[in-house]
Design an enzyme around this catalytic site. Structure first.
Site, PDB file in Angstrom:
ATOM      1  N   SER A  57       0.807  -1.341  -0.054  1.00 56.80           N
ATOM      2  CA  SER A  57       0.111  -0.093  -0.049  1.00 56.80           C
ATOM      3  C   SER A  57       0.786   1.313  -0.095  1.00 56.80           C
ATOM      4  O   SER A  57       0.254   2.427  -0.303  1.00 56.80           O
ATOM      5  CB  SER A  57      -1.099   0.010   1.250  1.00 56.80           C
ATOM      6  OG  SER A  57      -1.962  -0.818   0.834  1.00 56.80           O
ATOM      7  N   LYS A  60       0.208   3.426  -2.813  1.00 58.60           N
ATOM      8  CA  LYS A  60      -1.004   4.569  -2.702  1.00 58.60           C
ATOM      9  C   LYS A  60      -0.347   6.111  -2.764  1.00 58.60           C
ATOM     10  O   LYS A  60      -1.160   6.859  -3.114  1.00 58.60           O
ATOM     11  CB  LYS A  60      -1.723   4.272  -1.415  1.00 58.60           C
ATOM     12  CG  LYS A  60      -2.715   3.073  -1.489  1.00 58.60           C
ATOM     13  CD  LYS A  60      -3.914   2.920  -0.455  1.00 58.60           C
ATOM     14  CE  LYS A  60      -4.582   1.900  -0.571  1.00 58.60           C
ATOM     15  NZ  LYS A  60      -4.087   0.648  -0.213  1.00 58.60           N
ATOM     16  N   SER A 121      -6.190   3.509   4.579  1.00 61.17           N
ATOM     17  CA  SER A 121      -5.423   2.804   3.383  1.00 61.17           C
ATOM     18  C   SER A 121      -6.746   2.054   2.830  1.00 61.17           C
ATOM     19  O   SER A 121      -6.552   0.879   2.255  1.00 61.17           O
ATOM     20  CB  SER A 121      -4.543   1.772   4.173  1.00 61.17           C
ATOM     21  OG  SER A 121      -3.579   1.345   2.933  1.00 61.17           O
ATOM     22  N   LYS A 241       2.928   6.605   4.900  1.00 60.60           N
ATOM     23  CA  LYS A 241       2.268   5.496   4.255  1.00 60.60           C
ATOM     24  C   LYS A 241       2.902   4.011   4.688  1.00 60.60           C
ATOM     25  O   LYS A 241       4.068   3.811   4.732  1.00 60.60           O
ATOM     26  CB  LYS A 241       2.080   5.579   2.784  1.00 60.60           C
ATOM     27  CG  LYS A 241       1.016   4.901   2.248  1.00 60.60           C
ATOM     28  CD  LYS A 241      -0.251   5.087   2.717  1.00 60.60           C
ATOM     29  CE  LYS A 241      -1.360   4.087   2.552  1.00 60.60           C
ATOM     30  NZ  LYS A 241      -1.477   3.107   3.397  1.00 60.60           N
TER      31      LYS A 241
END
Length: 432
Positions: A57, A60, A121, A241
């Site tokens: 993730s 992202k 997320s 993140k």
């Protein structure tokens, strides 16, 4: 362009790259890791930084970049409504995936979806944003890879907007193989984070929120447990993140700021959620304990034995030179003696004898000055712009007017007779 290099040992420092060590000096329990100065992109520490790994993730961050860019360009707005289709609805309820539940046929604003993606997320929210920007997630993946190329990431491949394994996308993977994932190196991941913070610093307004209160009445925690009030709270952490899949392991791109100094770190393929935060703490502790920003080269700095350049056809026969601006750098404490300056003169500004030709104006650029390690290689910078931050112009300190024709003629005559007298003297000496 041909250049003349003049080296002068001085007390300047950036982090030198040592020969490949058998062990990691920080003992980081991650397959790959990197630490950079967020202002310049100077690399301060790295471990296997160019090994390509699953990014999960953390991918992202690219979706966030493209959303923020689309808003800045007026393509979409924060209040624009997005109707949830059947696939996005089903994905939002898929077991084992991080998600905020999205109801089919209901409208959500871009802001709601972005917060769900950036804070919790949310994978389905990522797909919904990809579709509103590019029409389909497949088209959006094309934009991701194109933007990665524009940003100079080098080591990457995006196959979806979420970072999930394609096998988790309910048979609807947008690109790549059915079981493929997004991949990046730690260096590329740090470079993406660097550009995200540089181009859209307000990304931290959302990334720094420890939880999200969504319209369904539930509160969703940020997976960045190093944020304030969460269980691994760390002084200064305000982004950026996390990511985890079976293939990628547990990764974390962090950023922290204290007293005006911001760092970015990346750890990839750790073994657990706790370990990715523990290893990030090691790196950030190292950063804040060992590095600080200093003025390395002052304004109007002059290189010893190269304080001036000779001038021909001028009222003066030389002109002083110095740096136009200072060089400020994040350096390691106690390492200031390990570097030297490099003066590079522009030979196109000089004649064949290495002289400037009058007239000369104060502030004329005659070269550049930078700093390099005395031994070995530096760890370098994420971008060329970062490297330019430690290269400053070298300029002339004064005007030098062109001498008038009579002075030049008399100098020519004097030079002629001086050469003639030298020749005669040599000949006479030869008689005895």
């Amino acid at each position: 362009m041909t250049v003349l290099l003049l080296l002068f040992a001085a007390s300047f420092s950036i982090v030198p790259k040592q020969a490949e060590a058998a062990t990691d000096p920080l003992g980081i329990n991650a397959e790959a890791a990197i630490l950079v100065d967020a202002e310049t992109g100077a690399v301060l520490y790295e471990k296997n930084a160019d090994v390509i790994l699953g990014v999960a993730s953390m991918a992202k961050m690219m979706t966030e970049y493209l959303v923020l860019e689309a808003i800045e360009n007026g393509k979409i707005t924060w209040e624009q409504e997005v109707r949830i289709n059947e696939f996005v609805h089903k994905l939002s309820g898929a077991p084992g995936l991080s998600n905020v539940g999205l109801t089919q046929g209901e409208n959500y604003t871009v802001k709601e979806l972005y917060e769900a993606m950036a804070i919790h997320s949310g994978n389905a929210a990522s797909v919904a944003l990809a579709e509103v920007i590019a029409g389909t997630e497949k088209n959006f993946v094309t934009l991701m890879n194109k933007k990665a190329e524009e940003l100079g990431l080098k080591d990457y491949k995006f196959v979806n907007s979420t970072g999930l394994n394609n096998s988790s996308l309910l048979g609807n993977h947008p690109a790549g193989n059915p079981d493929e994932e997004n991949i990046m190196s730690a260096r590329a991941t740090a470079k993406l984070a660097y550009h995200l913070l540089k181009d859209f610093p307000h990304v931290l307004d959302t990334a720094s929120q420890p939880s999200l209160k969504f319209r369904d009445g539930r509160e969703y925690k940020n997976f960045n447990w190093m944020l304030p009030t969460l269980i691994f709270e760390y002084n200064g952490i305000d982004g950026l993140k996390t990511g985890s899949t079976d293939f990628a392991g547990y990764g974390f791109t962090a950023t922290a700021e204290r007293n005006g100094q911001r760092f970015i770190s990346v750890v990839m393929k750790t073994s657990s959620q706790q370990e990715r935060f523990a290893e990030t703490k090691k790196i950030m502790d190292y950063a804040f304990s060992n590095f600080g920003k200093e003025e390395i080269v002052p304004k109007e700095f002059q290189v010893k034995k190269n304080e001036s350049l000779p001038v021909v056809k001028g009222k003066e026969d030389s002109v002083e030179i110095y740096t136009k601006d200072p060089i400020n750098m994040v350096i390691k404490n106690g390492d200031i003696e390990n570097y030297k300056t490099v003066l590079t003169l522009d030979k196109e500004k000089l004649n064949k004898n290495g002289e400037l030709v009058a007239p000369i104006k104060k502030g004329d650029k005659v070269g550049t000055l930078t700093v390099v390690p005395k031994e070995g290689e530096s760890l370098g910078f994420l971008t060329e712009e970062g490297h330019k931050s430690i290269v400053v112009d070298v300029i002339t300190a004064d005007d030098v007017e062109k001498a008038n024709w009579f002075v030049l003629m008399m100098r020519g005559i004097g030079g002629f007779f001086g050469d003639l007298w030298g020749s005669v003297s040599s000949t006479v000496k030869g008689w005895f």
